[in-house]
Design a protein around this motif. Sequence first.
Motif, PDB file in Angstrom:
ATOM      1  N   VAL A 115      -4.767  -2.015  -0.917  1.00 15.26           N
ATOM      2  CA  VAL A 115      -3.451  -1.826  -2.388  1.00 15.26           C
ATOM      3  C   VAL A 115      -3.523   0.306  -2.078  1.00 15.26           C
ATOM      4  CG1 VAL A 115      -2.523  -1.674  -4.612  1.00 15.26           C
ATOM      5  CG2 VAL A 115      -2.989  -3.423  -3.800  1.00 15.26           C
ATOM      6  N   TYR A 116      -2.650   0.663  -2.275  1.00 12.33           N
ATOM      7  CA  TYR A 116      -3.200   2.426  -2.989  1.00 12.33           C
ATOM      8  C   TYR A 116      -2.080   3.168  -3.353  1.00 12.33           C
ATOM      9  CZ  TYR A 116      -4.905   2.133   2.368  1.00 12.33           C
ATOM     10  OH  TYR A 116      -5.917   2.172   2.898  1.00 12.33           O
ATOM     11  N   VAL A 117      -3.037   3.929  -4.102  1.00 15.64           N
ATOM     12  CA  VAL A 117      -2.397   4.582  -5.228  1.00 15.64           C
ATOM     13  C   VAL A 117      -2.027   6.025  -4.984  1.00 15.64           C
ATOM     14  CG1 VAL A 117      -2.363   4.754  -7.831  1.00 15.64           C
ATOM     15  CG2 VAL A 117      -3.529   2.923  -7.221  1.00 15.64           C
ATOM     16  N   GLY A 132       4.780   9.303 -12.238  1.00 15.28           N
ATOM     17  CA  GLY A 132       3.292   8.665 -12.804  1.00 15.28           C
ATOM     18  C   GLY A 132       3.269   7.910 -11.517  1.00 15.28           C
ATOM     19  N   PRO A 133       1.533   6.658 -11.367  1.00 21.12           N
ATOM     20  CA  PRO A 133       1.241   6.435  -9.730  1.00 21.12           C
ATOM     21  C   PRO A 133       2.010   6.015  -9.575  1.00 21.12           C
ATOM     22  CG  PRO A 133      -0.081   6.172 -12.088  1.00 21.12           C
ATOM     23  CD  PRO A 133       0.786   6.906 -12.923  1.00 21.12           C
ATOM     24  N   VAL A 134       2.616   5.341  -7.925  1.00 19.19           N
ATOM     25  CA  VAL A 134       3.203   4.664  -7.506  1.00 19.19           C
ATOM     26  C   VAL A 134       2.641   3.562  -6.565  1.00 19.19           C
ATOM     27  CG1 VAL A 134       5.018   3.955  -5.682  1.00 19.19           C
ATOM     28  CG2 VAL A 134       5.493   5.254  -7.490  1.00 19.19           C
ATOM     29  N   LEU A 135       2.430   2.358  -6.880  1.00 19.61           N
ATOM     30  CA  LEU A 135       1.775   1.463  -5.326  1.00 19.61           C
ATOM     31  C   LEU A 135       2.230   0.738  -4.001  1.00 19.61           C
ATOM     32  CD1 LEU A 135       0.085  -1.141  -7.965  1.00 19.61           C
ATOM     33  CD2 LEU A 135      -0.751   0.216  -7.032  1.00 19.61           C
ATOM     34  N   VAL A 136       1.726   0.772  -3.232  1.00 17.99           N
ATOM     35  CA  VAL A 136       1.970   0.508  -2.204  1.00 17.99           C
ATOM     36  C   VAL A 136       1.625  -0.688  -1.958  1.00 17.99           C
ATOM     37  CG1 VAL A 136       2.214   1.130   0.431  1.00 17.99           C
ATOM     38  CG2 VAL A 136       1.694   3.159  -0.917  1.00 17.99           C
ATOM     39  N   ASP A 137       2.168  -1.522  -1.822  1.00 22.44           N
ATOM     40  CA  ASP A 137       1.724  -2.839  -2.356  1.00 22.44           C
ATOM     41  C   ASP A 137       1.288  -3.317  -3.101  1.00 22.44           C
ATOM     42  OD1 ASP A 137       3.158  -3.667   0.498  1.00 22.44           O
ATOM     43  OD2 ASP A 137       1.219  -3.837   1.152  1.00 22.44           O
ATOM     44  N   THR A 138       0.943  -4.737  -3.498  1.00 23.49           N
ATOM     45  CA  THR A 138       0.267  -5.276  -4.796  1.00 23.49           C
ATOM     46  C   THR A 138      -0.900  -5.611  -4.532  1.00 23.49           C
ATOM     47  OG1 THR A 138       1.758  -6.706  -5.228  1.00 23.49           O
ATOM     48  CG2 THR A 138       2.217  -4.226  -6.244  1.00 23.49           C
ATOM     49  N   GLY A 139      -1.057  -6.763  -3.399  1.00 18.66           N
ATOM     50  CA  GLY A 139      -1.491  -7.652  -3.100  1.00 18.66           C
ATOM     51  C   GLY A 139      -1.456  -9.268  -4.109  1.00 18.66           C
ATOM     52  N   TRP A 140      -2.475 -10.302  -3.786  1.00 23.30           N
ATOM     53  CA  TRP A 140      -2.292 -11.754  -3.737  1.00 23.30           C
ATOM     54  C   TRP A 140      -1.968 -11.951  -5.345  1.00 23.30           C
ATOM     55  CZ3 TRP A 140      -1.376 -15.318   0.095  1.00 23.30           C
ATOM     56  CH2 TRP A 140      -1.310 -16.416   0.398  1.00 23.30           C
ATOM     57  N   ASP A 141      -0.933 -12.796  -5.523  1.00 19.96           N
ATOM     58  CA  ASP A 141      -0.811 -13.407  -6.720  1.00 19.96           C
ATOM     59  C   ASP A 141      -2.225 -14.269  -7.069  1.00 19.96           C
ATOM     60  OD1 ASP A 141       0.070 -13.879  -9.148  1.00 19.96           O
ATOM     61  OD2 ASP A 141       1.686 -15.147  -8.752  1.00 19.96           O
ATOM     62  N   ASP A 142      -2.646 -14.086  -7.893  1.00 22.35           N
ATOM     63  CA  ASP A 142      -3.331 -15.071  -8.008  1.00 22.35           C
ATOM     64  C   ASP A 142      -4.911 -14.264  -9.381  1.00 22.35           C
ATOM     65  OD1 ASP A 142      -6.095 -17.241  -7.277  1.00 22.35           O
ATOM     66  OD2 ASP A 142      -7.558 -14.808  -7.643  1.00 22.35           O
ATOM     67  N   VAL A 184      -1.703  -1.095 -15.105  1.00 24.95           N
ATOM     68  CA  VAL A 184      -0.538  -1.068 -14.888  1.00 24.95           C
ATOM     69  C   VAL A 184       0.788  -0.437 -15.539  1.00 24.95           C
ATOM     70  CG1 VAL A 184       0.192  -2.902 -14.490  1.00 24.95           C
ATOM     71  CG2 VAL A 184      -2.243  -3.373 -13.809  1.00 24.95           C
ATOM     72  N   ALA A 185       0.109  -0.287 -17.218  1.00 23.71           N
ATOM     73  CA  ALA A 185       1.436   0.084 -18.064  1.00 23.71           C
ATOM     74  C   ALA A 185       2.033   1.230 -17.441  1.00 23.71           C
ATOM     75  CB  ALA A 185       1.184   0.066 -19.375  1.00 23.71           C
ATOM     76  N   ASP A 186       1.256   2.064 -16.668  1.00 20.14           N
ATOM     77  CA  ASP A 186       1.409   4.106 -16.504  1.00 20.14           C
ATOM     78  C   ASP A 186       2.510   3.725 -15.300  1.00 20.14           C
ATOM     79  OD1 ASP A 186       0.079   4.562 -18.738  1.00 20.14           O
ATOM     80  OD2 ASP A 186      -1.651   4.576 -17.683  1.00 20.14           O
ATOM     81  N   LEU A 187       2.682   2.141 -14.636  1.00 24.23           N
ATOM     82  CA  LEU A 187       2.887   2.573 -13.166  1.00 24.23           C
ATOM     83  C   LEU A 187       4.208   2.708 -12.975  1.00 24.23           C
ATOM     84  CD1 LEU A 187       0.931  -0.426 -11.239  1.00 24.23           C
ATOM     85  CD2 LEU A 187       0.712   2.288 -10.577  1.00 24.23           C
ATOM     86  N   ALA A 239       7.915  -0.667 -13.883  1.00 22.78           N
ATOM     87  CA  ALA A 239       8.228  -0.417 -12.308  1.00 22.78           C
ATOM     88  C   ALA A 239       9.555  -0.948 -11.714  1.00 22.78           C
ATOM     89  CB  ALA A 239       7.387  -0.541 -12.097  1.00 22.78           C
ATOM     90  N   TRP A 240       9.738   0.041 -11.320  1.00 23.08           N
ATOM     91  CA  TRP A 240      10.762  -0.097 -10.407  1.00 23.08           C
ATOM     92  C   TRP A 240      10.075  -1.054  -8.923  1.00 23.08           C
ATOM     93  CZ3 TRP A 240       9.890   1.884  -5.891  1.00 23.08           C
ATOM     94  CH2 TRP A 240       9.326   3.640  -6.176  1.00 23.08           C
ATOM     95  N   ILE A 241      10.830  -1.719  -7.798  1.00 23.24           N
ATOM     96  CA  ILE A 241      10.067  -2.498  -6.848  1.00 23.24           C
ATOM     97  C   ILE A 241      11.378  -1.968  -5.602  1.00 23.24           C
ATOM     98  CG2 ILE A 241       9.062  -4.463  -5.654  1.00 23.24           C
ATOM     99  CD1 ILE A 241       8.743  -6.003  -7.920  1.00 23.24           C
ATOM    100  N   ALA A 242      10.389  -1.372  -4.616  1.00 22.80           N
ATOM    101  CA  ALA A 242      11.549  -0.968  -3.591  1.00 22.80           C
ATOM    102  C   ALA A 242      11.065  -2.241  -2.173  1.00 22.80           C
ATOM    103  CB  ALA A 242      11.260   0.635  -3.400  1.00 22.80           C
TER     104      ALA A 242
END
Length: 342
Positions: free
Chosen positions: A28-30, A36-46, A64-67, A92-95
């Motif tokens: 996952v890239y930050v 503020g930080p943006v994620l490229v992907d987030t990973g598995w829901d676990d 996470v709160a700063d994303l 955060a928005w999701i695209a």
Amino acid sequence: MTQVHDHGGGVHSLRVPIPDNPLGHTLVYVVDTDRGPVLVDTGWDDPASWNALAEGLTACGTSVADLYGVIVTHHHPDHHGLSGRVREASGAWIAMHAADTAVVRRTREARPGQWLSYMAAKLAAAGAPEEHLAPLRTARPRALPGLSPALPDREIVPGDLLDLPGRRLRAVWTPGHTPGHVCLHLEEDHPAGLPGRGRLFSGDHLLPEITPHIGLYEDPDDTSVTDPLGDYLDSLERVGRLAPAEVLPAHQHGFTDAPARVRQLLLHHEERLNGLLALLSQPLTPWQLAERMEWNRPWQDIPCGSRNIAVSEAEAHLRRLVGLGRAEAVAGSDPVTYVAAS
């Protein structure tokens, strides 16, 4: 191995584990932005994956709160799984590309058991034996990861710059692995001065040592004949022409010389298509073809769920061969068989 890696230029990667999967983790890239930080992907829901994501962000000096946003390369649960939880915790928005958003919406709206019925019918048409189909026909629907994925807020439009204040990140549509897969081209000088055109977040489209799964785009309501492998090969060539200084994939590790890797993958698929044509000297169903294809282990050792994926990949290759006029369906065969064109 270190969970967090600083790639320079305001880009970090986090290793987010995938439970019980030989890939081990998603990268996952930050990406730092002026908002503020943006994620490229987030990973598995676990829970373990969530903890790794949160701890990795803390190690990057954020949380996470700063994303500000989440950009999803494609809808698969090892990439999109935690997006909804991230949005709940941060606002955060999701695209996502519209084609994969359609898959997400269809998945959320599917009735219990609909997917099992669809898969059983599809595999029967591909020539699967009754001992493989029986468990699908009698299985009780149950909750599985990825069956209630988050609906995105924003559409990723190919060719457009994404809303990352202070950065230049352009969307590159690369269908094949999924219909709406995107790579993300960071149009900025490489922080280490490597020659080439910026950096490319490649998702699963371009990986350094493995080839992504290319199967059929599964849509029970769509009767059009798609060509995922043709889409993938075209997308590969498009990414090769970008000639980024470095590729930052979602699995394994970063690498340089994208054009060379693209050439390897194009050759791999051409060799595989030629190998399948040799097998099609006699009529074969997609299931029979999958049984004879070369995998990372013998067919008898491949579990049930993975056999479904293998058959989908065999069908994608068959569609490509038929589309090129190199193979054809045998008239009147049921289940349908294919043979090399004369």
